[in-house]
Write a protein that holds these residues in place. Structure first.
Motif, PDB file in Angstrom:
ATOM      1  N   PHE A  20       0.810  -1.216   0.000  1.00 41.88           N
ATOM      2  CA  PHE A  20       0.000   0.000   0.000  1.00 41.88           C
ATOM      3  C   PHE A  20       0.847   1.272   0.000  1.00 41.88           C
ATOM      4  O   PHE A  20       0.314   2.372   0.123  1.00 41.88           O
ATOM      5  CB  PHE A  20      -0.928   0.022   1.222  1.00 41.88           C
ATOM      6  N   SER A  21       2.171   1.128  -0.120  1.00 43.32           N
ATOM      7  CA  SER A  21       3.105   2.251  -0.282  1.00 43.32           C
ATOM      8  C   SER A  21       3.254   3.113   0.957  1.00 43.32           C
ATOM      9  O   SER A  21       3.420   4.340   0.863  1.00 43.32           O
ATOM     10  CB  SER A  21       2.703   3.123  -1.487  1.00 43.32           C
ATOM     11  N   ALA A  22       3.223   2.499   2.140  1.00 44.67           N
ATOM     12  CA  ALA A  22       3.558   3.251   3.351  1.00 44.67           C
ATOM     13  C   ALA A  22       5.001   3.715   3.260  1.00 44.67           C
ATOM     14  O   ALA A  22       5.878   2.969   2.804  1.00 44.67           O
ATOM     15  CB  ALA A  22       3.356   2.381   4.589  1.00 44.67           C
ATOM     16  N   THR A  23       5.264   4.929   3.714  1.00 43.09           N
ATOM     17  CA  THR A  23       6.621   5.470   3.644  1.00 43.09           C
ATOM     18  C   THR A  23       7.529   4.808   4.664  1.00 43.09           C
ATOM     19  O   THR A  23       8.687   4.476   4.369  1.00 43.09           O
ATOM     20  CB  THR A  23       6.595   6.989   3.887  1.00 43.09           C
ATOM     21  N   GLN A  24       7.051   4.630   5.873  1.00 46.44           N
ATOM     22  CA  GLN A  24       7.813   3.958   6.915  1.00 46.44           C
ATOM     23  C   GLN A  24       6.924   2.956   7.631  1.00 46.44           C
ATOM     24  O   GLN A  24       5.799   3.276   8.010  1.00 46.44           O
ATOM     25  CB  GLN A  24       8.386   4.954   7.922  1.00 46.44           C
ATOM     26  N   ILE A  25       7.453   1.737   7.814  1.00 45.76           N
ATOM     27  CA  ILE A  25       6.745   0.684   8.521  1.00 45.76           C
ATOM     28  C   ILE A  25       7.547   0.331   9.764  1.00 45.76           C
ATOM     29  O   ILE A  25       8.712  -0.063   9.669  1.00 45.76           O
ATOM     30  CB  ILE A  25       6.560  -0.566   7.636  1.00 45.76           C
ATOM     31  N   ILE A  26       6.926   0.491  10.913  1.00 45.90           N
ATOM     32  CA  ILE A  26       7.538   0.158  12.198  1.00 45.90           C
ATOM     33  C   ILE A  26       6.777  -1.030  12.775  1.00 45.90           C
ATOM     34  O   ILE A  26       5.550  -1.110  12.656  1.00 45.90           O
ATOM     35  CB  ILE A  26       7.455   1.346  13.178  1.00 45.90           C
ATOM     36  N   THR A  27       7.495  -1.945  13.400  1.00 47.56           N
ATOM     37  CA  THR A  27       6.806  -3.073  14.035  1.00 47.56           C
ATOM     38  C   THR A  27       7.485  -3.472  15.332  1.00 47.56           C
ATOM     39  O   THR A  27       8.658  -3.146  15.551  1.00 47.56           O
ATOM     40  CB  THR A  27       6.720  -4.285  13.088  1.00 47.56           C
ATOM     41  N   THR A  28       6.746  -4.150  16.180  1.00 49.84           N
ATOM     42  CA  THR A  28       7.286  -4.698  17.418  1.00 49.84           C
ATOM     43  C   THR A  28       7.416  -6.204  17.292  1.00 49.84           C
ATOM     44  O   THR A  28       6.533  -6.877  16.749  1.00 49.84           O
ATOM     45  CB  THR A  28       6.379  -4.374  18.619  1.00 49.84           C
ATOM     46  N   THR A  29       8.515  -6.730  17.797  1.00 51.40           N
ATOM     47  CA  THR A  29       8.745  -8.171  17.847  1.00 51.40           C
ATOM     48  C   THR A  29       9.955  -8.402  18.734  1.00 51.40           C
ATOM     49  O   THR A  29      10.506  -7.457  19.298  1.00 51.40           O
ATOM     50  CB  THR A  29       8.952  -8.763  16.440  1.00 51.40           C
ATOM     51  N   SER A  30      10.386  -9.635  18.851  1.00 49.17           N
ATOM     52  CA  SER A  30      11.593  -9.926  19.628  1.00 49.17           C
ATOM     53  C   SER A  30      12.828  -9.734  18.762  1.00 49.17           C
ATOM     54  O   SER A  30      12.753  -9.715  17.527  1.00 49.17           O
ATOM     55  CB  SER A  30      11.552 -11.360  20.152  1.00 49.17           C
ATOM     56  N   ALA A  31      13.985  -9.604  19.416  1.00 48.47           N
ATOM     57  CA  ALA A  31      15.241  -9.429  18.685  1.00 48.47           C
ATOM     58  C   ALA A  31      15.504 -10.604  17.752  1.00 48.47           C
ATOM     59  O   ALA A  31      16.074 -10.429  16.662  1.00 48.47           O
ATOM     60  CB  ALA A  31      16.393  -9.255  19.674  1.00 48.47           C
TER      61      ALA A  31
END
Length: 359
Positions: free
Chosen positions: A202-213
């Motif tokens: 969908f062309s998001a400029t920045q995608i941030i996510t949470t997860t484990s290392a």
């Protein structure tokens, strides 16, 4: 015994082949607390309209199920009982009602058939994918992506439909030319994995996510630009107030809605499929809590859009752990622990009929 039609070499000609068995191996809920893998009656065309009210005008289709998957919602059912459980499926069309125009016997299909519906005045749920044969509305079934096997195809429908609706219906997507930042909470679960890929599509400029290392490299390969290790820091401590346009919560941690209100820009979107509404929602922010099963009776057009993304290699589910149908309750136990990376898939045994030669 139920008869089914199979596609002959001449498209306009249908021939009658072997009869289906009268019983199918299935996970059956006899009550909310009595669930077991057993033999159960094979469904028939017309069963859904006889059992449920308020269904769309759609013909019914019998599907030979080859694979399914486990989602948290699949571990429970409100009935009506007895009921075959399971929502995701991938398989082969065995038979269609005369009024069906889009699908035919032999077609490979995928779907999420877990739909909230009514039996008379009683609210219940349509299910049926944890069995060798399932009946579904034609409007629930999409053509299976040509580049997937049955297991990967069965892993995607519920989580992909959920994330598509979260972003496209309730999250302001598509984002091309809008310079939008999207935060996806829970990036290595089924909904998170599909959401990262869809936000990128969908062309998001920045995608941030949470997860484990341990999952950092994996979610970055999916398209995440920034990864927050939730074991080390809180996302609400490291992201600036007013810095995010869309927050999609697939985790449901207590207090998430209120924290999201501080991080969203004016005009932003908070979409959740778990947890609670914010206690103090902002008037300049869109807030939506939903479950996919509430809008799951007519999804074929979205499944076709998702199929195109899969065939363009923009949407996949490559972390799979497989269980036999006879071991589905073991898969439920693993799902209940809440730390599944990717999807748990169910390998459904083939029917004891030699129908593949016709397809």
């Amino acid at each position: 015994m139920w008869n089914f039609l199979v596609a002959a070499k001449v498209v306009s000609q249908l021939v009658q082949a072997q009869a289906l068995p009268t019983l199918t191996q299935a996970l059956v809920a006899f009550s909310s607390s009595n669930v077991s893998v057993t033999l159960f009656d094979v469904p028939g065309l017309g069963d859904l309209h006889r059992k449920f009210t308020g269904l769309p005008e759609s013909c019914e289709v019998l599907v030979g199920v080859r694979a399914s998957s486990v989602n948290p919602a699949d571990r429970f059912t409100p009935g009506p009982f007895p009921q075959v459980m399971g929502s995701d499926l991938a398989g082969v069309v065995l038979a269609v009602e005369d009024t069906c125009k889009r699908l035919k016997p032999g077609d490979r299909v995928w779907a999420d058939i877990g739909a909230v519906t009514y039996s008379g005045a009683q609210k219940g749920k349509e299910n049926g994918a944890y069995a060798q044969v399932a009946v579904a509305l034609e409007t629930q079934l999409g053509g299976m992506p040509s580049n997937l096997d049955f297991q990967e195809a069965a892993s995607l429908p519920k989580v992909a439909l959920t994330s598509y609706k979260a972003l496209a219906w309730y999250g302001g997507a598509p984002y091309a030319g809008l310079n939008k930042t999207v935060l996806i909470l829970g990036g290595s679960g089924g909904c998170g994995i599909t959401a990262i890929q869809l936000a990128k599509a969908f062309s998001a400029t920045q995608i941030i996510t949470t997860t484990s290392a341990a999952n950092k490299d994996f979610v970055q390969q999916l398209g995440a630009d920034k990864v927050v290790d939730y074991h080390a820091v809180n996302w609400w401590d490291v992201l600036a107030d007013g810095s995010v346009d869309v927050i999609y919560d697939t985790v449901g941690q207590a207090g998430t809605g209120d924290r999201a209100m501080k991080k969203l820009r004016s005009g932003g979107y908070y979409v959740a499929i778990a947890g609670a509404h914010p206690s103090q929602p902002r008037s300049d922010v869109h807030v939506k809590w939903f479950i996919n099963s509430d809008t799951n009776l007519n999804n074929f057009h979205i499944l076709d859009t998702l199929r195109n993304l899969v065939e363009e290699d923009k949407l996949r589910m490559q972390r799979l752990k497989s269980f036999k149908l006879s071991d589905v309750l073991t898969a439920f136990s693993e799902s209940a622990e809440g730390h599944v990376n990717g999807k748990l898939v169910i390998d459904v045994p083939s029917l004891p009929i030699s129908h593949d030669e016709f397809f």
